[in-house]
Write an enzyme that holds these catalytic residues in place. Structure first.
Site, mmCIF file in Angstrom:
data_model
loop_
_atom_site.group_PDB
_atom_site.id
_atom_site.type_symbol
_atom_site.label_atom_id
_atom_site.label_comp_id
_atom_site.label_asym_id
_atom_site.label_seq_id
_atom_site.Cartn_x
_atom_site.Cartn_y
_atom_site.Cartn_z
ATOM 1 N N ASN A 159 0.807 -1.219 0.000
ATOM 2 C CA ASN A 159 0.000 0.000 0.000
ATOM 3 C C ASN A 159 0.840 1.268 0.000
ATOM 4 O O ASN A 159 0.311 2.367 -0.097
ATOM 5 C CB ASN A 159 -0.999 -0.024 1.161
ATOM 6 C CG ASN A 159 -2.085 -1.069 0.907
ATOM 7 O OD1 ASN A 159 -2.212 -1.582 -0.202
ATOM 8 N ND2 ASN A 159 -2.851 -1.397 1.940
ATOM 9 N N ARG A 194 -8.272 -1.629 -7.541
ATOM 10 C CA ARG A 194 -8.988 -0.418 -7.145
ATOM 11 C C ARG A 194 -8.052 0.766 -6.952
ATOM 12 O O ARG A 194 -8.378 1.904 -7.255
ATOM 13 C CB ARG A 194 -9.736 -0.713 -5.850
ATOM 14 C CG ARG A 194 -10.947 0.092 -5.660
ATOM 15 C CD ARG A 194 -11.318 0.135 -4.206
ATOM 16 N NE ARG A 194 -10.889 1.399 -3.632
ATOM 17 C CZ ARG A 194 -11.588 2.514 -3.689
ATOM 18 N NH1 ARG A 194 -12.759 2.522 -4.255
ATOM 19 N NH2 ARG A 194 -11.124 3.622 -3.168
ATOM 20 N N CYS A 199 -16.381 -3.631 -4.286
ATOM 21 C CA CYS A 199 -15.563 -4.831 -4.333
ATOM 22 C C CYS A 199 -16.014 -5.735 -3.216
ATOM 23 O O CYS A 199 -16.935 -5.401 -2.469
ATOM 24 C CB CYS A 199 -14.078 -4.517 -4.281
ATOM 25 S SG CYS A 199 -13.485 -4.119 -2.665
ATOM 26 N N ARG A 231 -16.957 0.842 -2.198
ATOM 27 C CA ARG A 231 -15.683 1.573 -2.177
ATOM 28 C C ARG A 231 -15.910 2.915 -2.881
ATOM 29 O O ARG A 231 -15.441 3.139 -3.992
ATOM 30 C CB ARG A 231 -14.580 0.773 -2.892
ATOM 31 C CG ARG A 231 -14.358 -0.651 -2.423
ATOM 32 C CD ARG A 231 -13.704 -0.779 -1.074
ATOM 33 N NE ARG A 231 -12.378 -0.208 -0.971
ATOM 34 C CZ ARG A 231 -11.237 -0.880 -1.150
ATOM 35 N NH1 ARG A 231 -11.272 -2.148 -1.472
ATOM 36 N NH2 ARG A 231 -10.077 -0.272 -1.003
ATOM 37 N N PRO A 232 -16.657 3.826 -2.237
ATOM 38 C CA PRO A 232 -16.927 5.110 -2.891
ATOM 39 C C PRO A 232 -15.645 5.929 -3.066
ATOM 40 O O PRO A 232 -14.652 5.693 -2.370
ATOM 41 C CB PRO A 232 -17.880 5.812 -1.908
ATOM 42 C CG PRO A 232 -17.604 5.194 -0.586
ATOM 43 C CD PRO A 232 -17.153 3.781 -0.854
ATOM 44 N N ILE A 233 -15.680 6.885 -3.994
ATOM 45 C CA ILE A 233 -14.516 7.775 -4.152
ATOM 46 C C ILE A 233 -14.954 9.236 -4.105
ATOM 47 O O ILE A 233 -14.288 10.115 -4.640
ATOM 48 C CB ILE A 233 -13.727 7.481 -5.445
ATOM 49 C CG1 ILE A 233 -14.623 7.563 -6.667
ATOM 50 C CG2 ILE A 233 -13.015 6.154 -5.399
ATOM 51 C CD1 ILE A 233 -13.816 7.831 -7.917
ATOM 52 N N LEU A 247 -14.847 11.323 -1.802
ATOM 53 C CA LEU A 247 -13.893 12.227 -1.140
ATOM 54 C C LEU A 247 -12.724 12.569 -2.068
ATOM 55 O O LEU A 247 -12.223 13.697 -2.057
ATOM 56 C CB LEU A 247 -13.385 11.614 0.171
ATOM 57 C CG LEU A 247 -14.473 11.362 1.229
ATOM 58 C CD1 LEU A 247 -13.929 10.521 2.375
ATOM 59 C CD2 LEU A 247 -15.020 12.695 1.757
ATOM 60 N N ILE A 264 -14.353 0.195 9.485
ATOM 61 C CA ILE A 264 -13.908 0.833 8.232
ATOM 62 C C ILE A 264 -14.710 0.284 7.052
ATOM 63 O O ILE A 264 -15.255 1.043 6.251
ATOM 64 C CB ILE A 264 -12.396 0.597 7.974
ATOM 65 C CG1 ILE A 264 -11.571 0.928 9.219
ATOM 66 C CG2 ILE A 264 -11.924 1.386 6.758
ATOM 67 C CD1 ILE A 264 -11.506 2.368 9.603
ATOM 68 N N ARG A 285 -1.632 -10.975 -4.784
ATOM 69 C CA ARG A 285 -1.830 -9.520 -4.883
ATOM 70 C C ARG A 285 -1.076 -8.803 -3.776
ATOM 71 O O ARG A 285 -0.635 -7.673 -3.963
ATOM 72 C CB ARG A 285 -3.318 -9.183 -4.721
ATOM 73 C CG ARG A 285 -4.182 -9.462 -5.914
ATOM 74 C CD ARG A 285 -5.531 -8.837 -5.684
ATOM 75 N NE ARG A 285 -5.350 -7.513 -5.101
ATOM 76 C CZ ARG A 285 -6.110 -6.993 -4.129
ATOM 77 N NH1 ARG A 285 -7.115 -7.661 -3.654
ATOM 78 N NH2 ARG A 285 -5.860 -5.794 -3.662
HETATM 79 N N1 EPU Z 1 -14.486 6.223 1.772
HETATM 80 C C1 EPU Z 1 -15.510 7.083 1.426
HETATM 81 N N2 EPU Z 1 -15.308 7.921 0.371
HETATM 82 C C2 EPU Z 1 -14.146 7.967 -0.327
HETATM 83 C C3 EPU Z 1 -13.105 7.097 0.027
HETATM 84 C C4 EPU Z 1 -13.299 6.228 1.083
HETATM 85 O O1 EPU Z 1 -16.571 7.071 2.044
HETATM 86 O O2 EPU Z 1 -14.039 8.786 -1.257
HETATM 87 C C5 EPU Z 1 -14.662 5.307 2.898
HETATM 88 C C6 EPU Z 1 -14.479 3.838 2.528
HETATM 89 O O3 EPU Z 1 -15.661 3.277 2.007
HETATM 90 C C7 EPU Z 1 -14.062 3.237 3.851
HETATM 91 C C8 EPU Z 1 -13.234 4.341 4.476
HETATM 92 O O4 EPU Z 1 -13.629 5.540 3.819
HETATM 93 O O5 EPU Z 1 -15.202 2.999 4.646
HETATM 94 C C9 EPU Z 1 -11.732 4.170 4.349
HETATM 95 O O6 EPU Z 1 -11.398 3.911 2.994
HETATM 96 P P1 EPU Z 1 -10.015 4.374 2.364
HETATM 97 O O7 EPU Z 1 -10.280 5.376 1.303
HETATM 98 O O8 EPU Z 1 -9.078 4.767 3.444
HETATM 99 O O9 EPU Z 1 -9.528 3.043 1.664
HETATM 100 P P2 EPU Z 1 -8.575 2.989 0.401
HETATM 101 O O10 EPU Z 1 -7.664 4.138 0.455
HETATM 102 O O11 EPU Z 1 -9.374 2.779 -0.802
HETATM 103 C C10 EPU Z 1 -6.617 1.691 1.519
HETATM 104 C C11 EPU Z 1 -5.922 0.376 1.343
HETATM 105 C C12 EPU Z 1 -6.830 -0.758 1.798
HETATM 106 C C13 EPU Z 1 -7.195 -0.502 3.264
HETATM 107 C C14 EPU Z 1 -7.849 0.885 3.419
HETATM 108 C C15 EPU Z 1 -8.158 1.246 4.854
HETATM 109 C C16 EPU Z 1 -4.475 0.777 -0.540
HETATM 110 C C17 EPU Z 1 -4.090 0.443 -1.927
HETATM 111 N N3 EPU Z 1 -5.558 0.192 -0.061
HETATM 112 O O12 EPU Z 1 -7.771 1.647 0.688
HETATM 113 O O13 EPU Z 1 -6.054 -1.944 1.695
HETATM 114 O O14 EPU Z 1 -8.099 -1.485 3.710
HETATM 115 O O15 EPU Z 1 -6.959 1.895 2.896
HETATM 116 O O16 EPU Z 1 -7.004 1.206 5.623
HETATM 117 O O17 EPU Z 1 -3.775 1.515 0.123
HETATM 118 C C18 EPU Z 1 -5.688 -4.243 1.521
HETATM 119 O O18 EPU Z 1 -4.470 -3.995 1.460
HETATM 120 O O19 EPU Z 1 -6.128 -5.409 1.680
HETATM 121 C C19 EPU Z 1 -6.645 -3.140 1.413
HETATM 122 C C20 EPU Z 1 -7.929 -3.320 1.106
#
Ligand code: EPU
Length: 449
Positions: free
Chosen positions: A14, A120, A144, A149-151, A153, A357, A427
């Protein structure tokens, strides 16, 4: 099956993915060290290639040659390269890879659904692409297996820097005629966002003026990205706290960077050692990245010691039951929740695990139940009634960390466990079967179609 011995911890998955995305903003030849051989790195290299950026695995050898008529060997340096988007090089097993990323003019601005749906984190190129090229057409990642996994933000942050963004037919179309620094509050329903913070911090590095990210993610991978961006010439302070300040610069340049060790891999081995009443040394792991895990393991009865760059961990008997709640860093990581659940299947009593989370991240539960675990799920709360041993069974994992949990369960179970994994472990874990074997586990990895 008791694990014992030493295991080397690889570079962080990550951390490398956002570093690869950010590299496209900085022309030149980057050298990223401690890069794990993971399929996610291969997929990210495919995405970069679509933008005109090439990533190569690099191996550096020193060969000894004895020229004819002489007795003293001549040392000859030799470099081997292999395209990273094509998989792992044949020399991967005997040589540690370095990733060389060659960034020139960007020739593309799209990332297609077929790649982003598998990776993702691919969506994290959006910010860097906009900052460097002013235009991006990126597939929405979609949900997923671990849940929505909204984006929103990510998009909010980039809009606050002046980007125009539309989402249509599953694609994000974004344009910016030069990004402008701004104050952005990035907190959401579930706390901070890791990749959202990464994307915004990266894009802000090339924006005009100062960007302040409030409620930024504090994960060590964000700090690592900031170290990389600073090596490229960015001006960033506060990474690792809830407020990151980025002062935009006119241009960035390529850099050399060594990735932080993978705290989730380290945590997975720590939990596997404890579950099997083992005694292991984690080489290269960072003690200060896993305080929440050490605290829980201590409460469960483990003995641990930070030996500076090396962590000793040992466990005897059955664990005491625990209360575990996942939180953003420095809280207990969601990426270790499944493995912790597998460990607690052996506890002497009832444990409670709360997932805050990704509330649906419980794919391991029905599979652990097939192995005899007594787990009841109510919403995002799992109650685990421990037993002496699980029973080996044929199980299927639907995501990376669920797979890791089943491996831990299989190591502790009576009899044989067969895990149908469909490539998830590759992965995120570099040579997991090999490393477990070195620790004394009887484990075989078979390629399946
Ligand atoms: N969220 C929103 N809106 C957004 C982005 C996120 O509501 O625009 C929510 C998500 O749905 C979740 C929370 O915020 O409930 C945290 O999500 P985050 O954005 O932090 O997750 P991510 O950045 O997409 C990374 C890791 C994940 C890890 C999460 C949480 C990477 C490549 N992935 O994902 O890693 O679970 O942070 O720590 O860095 C894994 O390695 O198995 C994995 C899934």
């Amino acid at each position: 099956m008791r694990l014992a011995g030493r295991v080397g911890i690889s570079g962080s998955k990550n951390a490398v993915l956002p570093v690869m995305c950010a590299s496209i903003m900085a022309p030149g030849v980057h050298r990223i060290e401690n890069v794990p051989y993971l399929t996610d790195v291969v997929r990210m290299s495919e995405i970069l290639r679509g933008l005109g950026v090439e990533a190569f695995w690099l191996a550096e050898f020193v060969d000894e040659e004895v020229p004819e008529g002489r007795i003293t060997p001549k040392m000859k340096r030799r470099n081997l390269y292999a395209r990273a988007d094509q998989g792992f090089p044949e020399w991967a097993e005997r040589c540690k890879g370095i990733l060389e990323i060659r960034v020139g003019e960007l020739t593309g601005y799209s990332a297609e659904y077929k790649t982003v749906r598998q990776l993702r984190a691919g969506v994290a190129v959006l910010g860097p692409l906009l900052a460097r090229g002013g235009r991006a057409h990126i597939s929405m990642p979609g949900g997923c297996v671990i849940g929505d996994r909204p984006i929103d933000l990510h998009l909010k942050g980039l809009r606050r820097l002046g980007a125009t963004i539309t989402v249509e037919a599953g694609y994000i179309d974004a344009e910016a005629d030069g990004l402008k620094g701004n104050r952005v509050y990035l907190g959401g329903t579930f706390g901070s966002t890791v990749l959202g913070s990464a994307a915004l911090m990266s894009a802000a590095a090339l924006a005009d003026g100062v960007t302040i990210i409030e409620h930024a993610a504090q994960e060590p991978e964000i700090v690592d990205l900031a170290v990389f961006l600073k090596a490229c010439g960015a001006h960033i302070t506060g990474a690792g706290t809830h407020r990151i300040v980025v002062e935009g610069v006119g241009e960035l340049h390529a850099a050399q960077h060594r990735l932080v060790p993978d705290r989730i891999e380290a945590g997975t081995f720590a939990l596997a050692a404890c579950a099997t009443e083992g005694d292991i040394l984690l080489e290269g792991a960072r003690w200060d990245h896993l305080y929440s895990l050490w605290d829980h393991l201590e409460n469960a009865g483990a003995s641990m010691q930070d030996r500076g760059g090396m962590i000793h961990i040992a466990f005897e008997g059955r664990p005491r039951p625990l209360e575990v709640t996942t939180f953003p860093y420095p809280g207990f990581p969601t990426d270790l929740q499944a493995q912790m659940t597998a460990f607690l299947c052996r506890a002497d009593g009832v444990s409670r695990i709360v997932e805050r989370i990704f509330p649906n991240r419980f794919h391991h539960v029905p599979e652990l139940t097939r192995m005899g675990a007594e787990i009841s799920l109510a919403g995002a709360v799992a109650s685990v009634k421990g037993r002496e041993r699980l029973d080996g069974a044929e199980v299927e994992a639907k995501d990376l960390r669920a797979s890791a949990a089943l491996v831990i369960a299989g190591l502790t179970a009576n009899g044989r466990t067969i895990i149908h994994d469909t490539g998830h472990l590759k992965r995120g874990y570099e040579d997991l079967a090999g490393k477990l074997k070195d620790l004394g586990a009887r484990v075989e990895a078979e390629e399946t179609g």
